[in-house]
Every structure is written in structure tokens, then in C-alpha cells.
Scaffold this motif. Structure first.
Motif, PDB file in Angstrom:
ATOM      1  N   GLY A   1       7.320 -28.619 -39.760  1.00  0.00           N
ATOM      2  CA  GLY A   1       8.542 -28.523 -40.676  1.00  0.00           C
ATOM      3  C   GLY A   1       8.695 -27.057 -40.843  1.00  0.00           C
ATOM      4  N   LEU A   2       7.805 -26.239 -40.902  1.00  0.00           N
ATOM      5  CA  LEU A   2       7.782 -24.562 -41.200  1.00  0.00           C
ATOM      6  C   LEU A   2       8.315 -23.937 -40.111  1.00  0.00           C
ATOM      7  N   TYR A   3       8.332 -24.660 -38.869  1.00  0.00           N
ATOM      8  CA  TYR A   3       8.876 -23.784 -37.768  1.00  0.00           C
ATOM      9  C   TYR A   3      10.281 -23.534 -38.013  1.00  0.00           C
ATOM     10  N   GLY A   4      10.856 -24.476 -38.444  1.00  0.00           N
ATOM     11  CA  GLY A   4      12.346 -24.452 -38.798  1.00  0.00           C
ATOM     12  C   GLY A   4      12.595 -23.470 -39.829  1.00  0.00           C
ATOM     13  N   VAL A   5      11.946 -23.146 -40.760  1.00  0.00           N
ATOM     14  CA  VAL A   5      11.758 -22.335 -41.733  1.00  0.00           C
ATOM     15  C   VAL A   5      11.872 -20.885 -41.357  1.00  0.00           C
ATOM     16  N   TYR A   6      10.729 -20.569 -40.381  1.00  0.00           N
ATOM     17  CA  TYR A   6      10.608 -19.286 -40.051  1.00  0.00           C
ATOM     18  C   TYR A   6      10.945 -18.944 -38.591  1.00  0.00           C
ATOM     19  N   GLY A   7      11.576 -20.031 -38.140  1.00  0.00           N
ATOM     20  CA  GLY A   7      12.051 -19.560 -36.641  1.00  0.00           C
ATOM     21  C   GLY A   7      11.324 -19.693 -35.408  1.00  0.00           C
ATOM     22  N   ARG A   8       9.873 -19.939 -36.077  1.00  0.00           N
ATOM     23  CA  ARG A   8       8.962 -19.761 -34.898  1.00  0.00           C
ATOM     24  C   ARG A   8       7.682 -20.128 -35.161  1.00  0.00           C
TER      25      ARG A   8
ATOM     26  N   ASP B   1      -4.130 -38.878 -47.226  1.00  0.00           N
ATOM     27  CA  ASP B   1      -3.879 -38.955 -48.644  1.00  0.00           C
ATOM     28  C   ASP B   1      -2.609 -38.344 -49.120  1.00  0.00           C
ATOM     29  N   PHE B   2      -1.838 -37.542 -48.327  1.00  0.00           N
ATOM     30  CA  PHE B   2      -0.211 -37.046 -48.700  1.00  0.00           C
ATOM     31  C   PHE B   2       0.468 -36.857 -47.245  1.00  0.00           C
ATOM     32  N   LYS B   3       0.269 -37.852 -46.465  1.00  0.00           N
ATOM     33  CA  LYS B   3       1.260 -37.795 -45.228  1.00  0.00           C
ATOM     34  C   LYS B   3       2.482 -37.327 -45.322  1.00  0.00           C
ATOM     35  N   ARG B   4       3.399 -37.717 -46.232  1.00  0.00           N
ATOM     36  CA  ARG B   4       4.881 -37.309 -46.265  1.00  0.00           C
ATOM     37  C   ARG B   4       5.125 -35.832 -46.566  1.00  0.00           C
ATOM     38  N   LEU B   5       4.013 -35.277 -46.933  1.00  0.00           N
ATOM     39  CA  LEU B   5       4.010 -33.915 -47.444  1.00  0.00           C
ATOM     40  C   LEU B   5       3.671 -32.977 -46.028  1.00  0.00           C
ATOM     41  N   LEU B   6       2.993 -33.360 -45.104  1.00  0.00           N
ATOM     42  CA  LEU B   6       2.463 -32.871 -44.115  1.00  0.00           C
ATOM     43  C   LEU B   6       3.404 -31.867 -43.335  1.00  0.00           C
ATOM     44  N   PRO B   7       4.535 -32.122 -43.155  1.00  0.00           N
ATOM     45  CA  PRO B   7       5.379 -31.178 -42.313  1.00  0.00           C
ATOM     46  C   PRO B   7       5.469 -29.670 -42.737  1.00  0.00           C
ATOM     47  N   THR B   8       5.319 -29.686 -44.025  1.00  0.00           N
ATOM     48  CA  THR B   8       5.227 -28.433 -44.826  1.00  0.00           C
ATOM     49  C   THR B   8       4.270 -27.878 -45.554  1.00  0.00           C
ATOM     50  N   ILE B   9       3.235 -28.522 -44.883  1.00  0.00           N
ATOM     51  CA  ILE B   9       1.654 -28.204 -45.346  1.00  0.00           C
ATOM     52  C   ILE B   9       1.231 -26.882 -44.588  1.00  0.00           C
ATOM     53  N   SER B  10       0.453 -26.122 -45.423  1.00  0.00           N
ATOM     54  CA  SER B  10      -0.221 -25.022 -44.553  1.00  0.00           C
ATOM     55  C   SER B  10      -1.527 -24.925 -44.927  1.00  0.00           C
ATOM     56  N   LEU B  11      -2.569 -24.328 -44.144  1.00  0.00           N
ATOM     57  CA  LEU B  11      -3.984 -23.844 -44.468  1.00  0.00           C
ATOM     58  C   LEU B  11      -4.006 -22.448 -44.083  1.00  0.00           C
ATOM     59  N   ILE B  12      -4.350 -21.568 -45.022  1.00  0.00           N
ATOM     60  CA  ILE B  12      -4.672 -20.280 -44.889  1.00  0.00           C
ATOM     61  C   ILE B  12      -6.129 -19.885 -45.030  1.00  0.00           C
TER      62      ILE B  12
ATOM     63  N   SER C   1      16.178 -29.986 -47.228  1.00  0.00           N
ATOM     64  CA  SER C   1      14.882 -30.173 -47.881  1.00  0.00           C
ATOM     65  C   SER C   1      13.777 -30.204 -46.917  1.00  0.00           C
ATOM     66  N   GLY C   2      12.711 -29.849 -47.223  1.00  0.00           N
ATOM     67  CA  GLY C   2      11.265 -30.300 -46.306  1.00  0.00           C
ATOM     68  C   GLY C   2      10.774 -31.347 -47.009  1.00  0.00           C
ATOM     69  N   ILE C   3      11.340 -32.089 -47.846  1.00  0.00           N
ATOM     70  CA  ILE C   3      10.568 -33.334 -48.242  1.00  0.00           C
ATOM     71  C   ILE C   3      11.771 -34.491 -48.614  1.00  0.00           C
ATOM     72  N   ARG C   4      11.160 -35.727 -48.463  1.00  0.00           N
ATOM     73  CA  ARG C   4      11.853 -36.688 -48.731  1.00  0.00           C
ATOM     74  C   ARG C   4      11.936 -37.084 -50.374  1.00  0.00           C
ATOM     75  N   ALA C   5      12.617 -37.482 -51.057  1.00  0.00           N
ATOM     76  CA  ALA C   5      12.418 -37.852 -52.413  1.00  0.00           C
ATOM     77  C   ALA C   5      11.754 -39.143 -52.359  1.00  0.00           C
TER      78      ALA C   5
ATOM     79  N   VAL D   1      11.363 -26.804 -49.104  1.00  0.00           N
ATOM     80  CA  VAL D   1      12.716 -26.040 -48.716  1.00  0.00           C
ATOM     81  C   VAL D   1      13.850 -26.644 -49.086  1.00  0.00           C
ATOM     82  N   VAL D   2      14.378 -25.840 -50.239  1.00  0.00           N
ATOM     83  CA  VAL D   2      15.674 -26.615 -50.671  1.00  0.00           C
ATOM     84  C   VAL D   2      17.024 -25.500 -50.925  1.00  0.00           C
ATOM     85  N   GLY D   3      17.930 -26.351 -50.614  1.00  0.00           N
ATOM     86  CA  GLY D   3      19.078 -25.439 -50.660  1.00  0.00           C
ATOM     87  C   GLY D   3      20.341 -26.280 -50.321  1.00  0.00           C
TER      88      GLY D   3
END
Length: 163
Positions: A69-76, A41-52, A158-162, A148-150
């Protein structure tokens, strides 16, 4: 600056989209559970989705899933790690406070977190955390989304596409 504003606006729209999806799953004041969530239902957001996962006695959080997509943010890879294993002590304390608030208040939370601790002060995470409860009441998991924006020179990270 205009590029950063565009990325921030796209991130805000993604947050609104995921929040609306989550809110639509609530029934008579009960929180949705993990079984109610369908990633298709939200495929385009999956690269920076997490379940905690939320563990109690003592209260602890473990990253059950972290999008690619979070691997690039945290480097591991941070999947399967506790906050203390995934982050520096200061950053782990920040997330522990924010996630504890979601659990105790049983409400979504949103914020901005700078990546200066990673040597990237020009990048921030616009984050959203949504409580999930398998019994509808007690938060046992948190659905996270990080945009992720900057600005790096003229390039927007950006971790998302417009949409």
C-alpha cells in the motif's frame, strides 16, 4: 468532511490496535524485538506496515520492508532504500529527525505528515513508529504504520479499512 473524519477515526483505531499489540509484547520494561512480532496478528494493517533497520556509527535508517500500500503513497518501491534514496532531502530530514527521536528515547512516536511534497496536499499520513530491540534495550529496528487519509472529491483515500 464527514468522510475524512470517519477515515481519521478508523486510522486512530488502527494506531491504537497496533500500539496495544506492541505494548502487550513488552516485558518488565524491555522493548520487544522483531522476533516477537507476528504479522498474522495484524493482517489487515499489512499493506501500510514498514520495518526500518537502524544502523549506527553513523546513525542511518534503511527501509527493510514497505507494504504494498505504500507504493501508491510514494509512487515507487521504497523497500531496501535509505531515507536519502527514498525521499527528497526535506522529507528525508523530517523522517531522520522523527526516527532518531524514537531510537534515542526508546519510545513510540506518532504524527501527521502532509503529502503536499508529492503534489497531494489534500492527503496526509497519520503515522506511528514503534521501537524494536533484539536485546530488549537498544533500538535496532522500528515498526511503522501509515494510515493514508484524505478526501478526493467524495471519495476517501485510506490505507486501512474501518473495523
Amino acid at each position: 468532511m464527514a468522510a475524512q473524519m470517519g477515515a481519521s477515526a478508523a486510522a486512530a483505531r488502527a494506531h491504537e490496535e497496533l500500539y496495544a499489540y506492541w505494548a502487550g509484547l513488552r516485558r518488565r520494561g524491555r522493548l520487544p524485538g522483531r522476533d516477537d512480532i507476528h504479522p498474522d496478528d495484524f493482517k489487515r494493517l499489512l499493506p501500510t506496515i514498514s520495518l526500518i533497520d537502524v544502523h549506527r556509527n553513523p546513525l542511518e535508517f534503511r527501509l527493510r520492508l514497505a507494504g504494498t500500500g505504500l507504493y501508491g503513497v510514494y509512487g515507487r518501491e521504497i523497500t531496501g532504500r535509505t531515507l536519502a534514496e527514498a525521499y527528497s532531502a526535506t522529507v528525508a530530514d523530517y523522517w531522520r529527525r522523527e526516527l532518531t527521536k524514537v531510537v534515542e528515547e526508546r519510545r513510540p512516536s506518532v504524527g501527521v505528515h502532509s503529502l503536499a511534497w508529492r503534489g497531494a496536499a489534500h492527503i496526509s499520513i497519520l503515522w506511528l513508529r514503534l521501537p524494536l530491540a533484539s536485546n530488549g534495550a537498544d533500538v535496532d529496528m522500528i515498526l511503522g504504520y501509515d494510515a493514508v487519509v484524505g478526501v478526493q472529491g467524495d471519495t476517501v483515500a485510506s490505507g486501512i479499512r474501518a473495523a
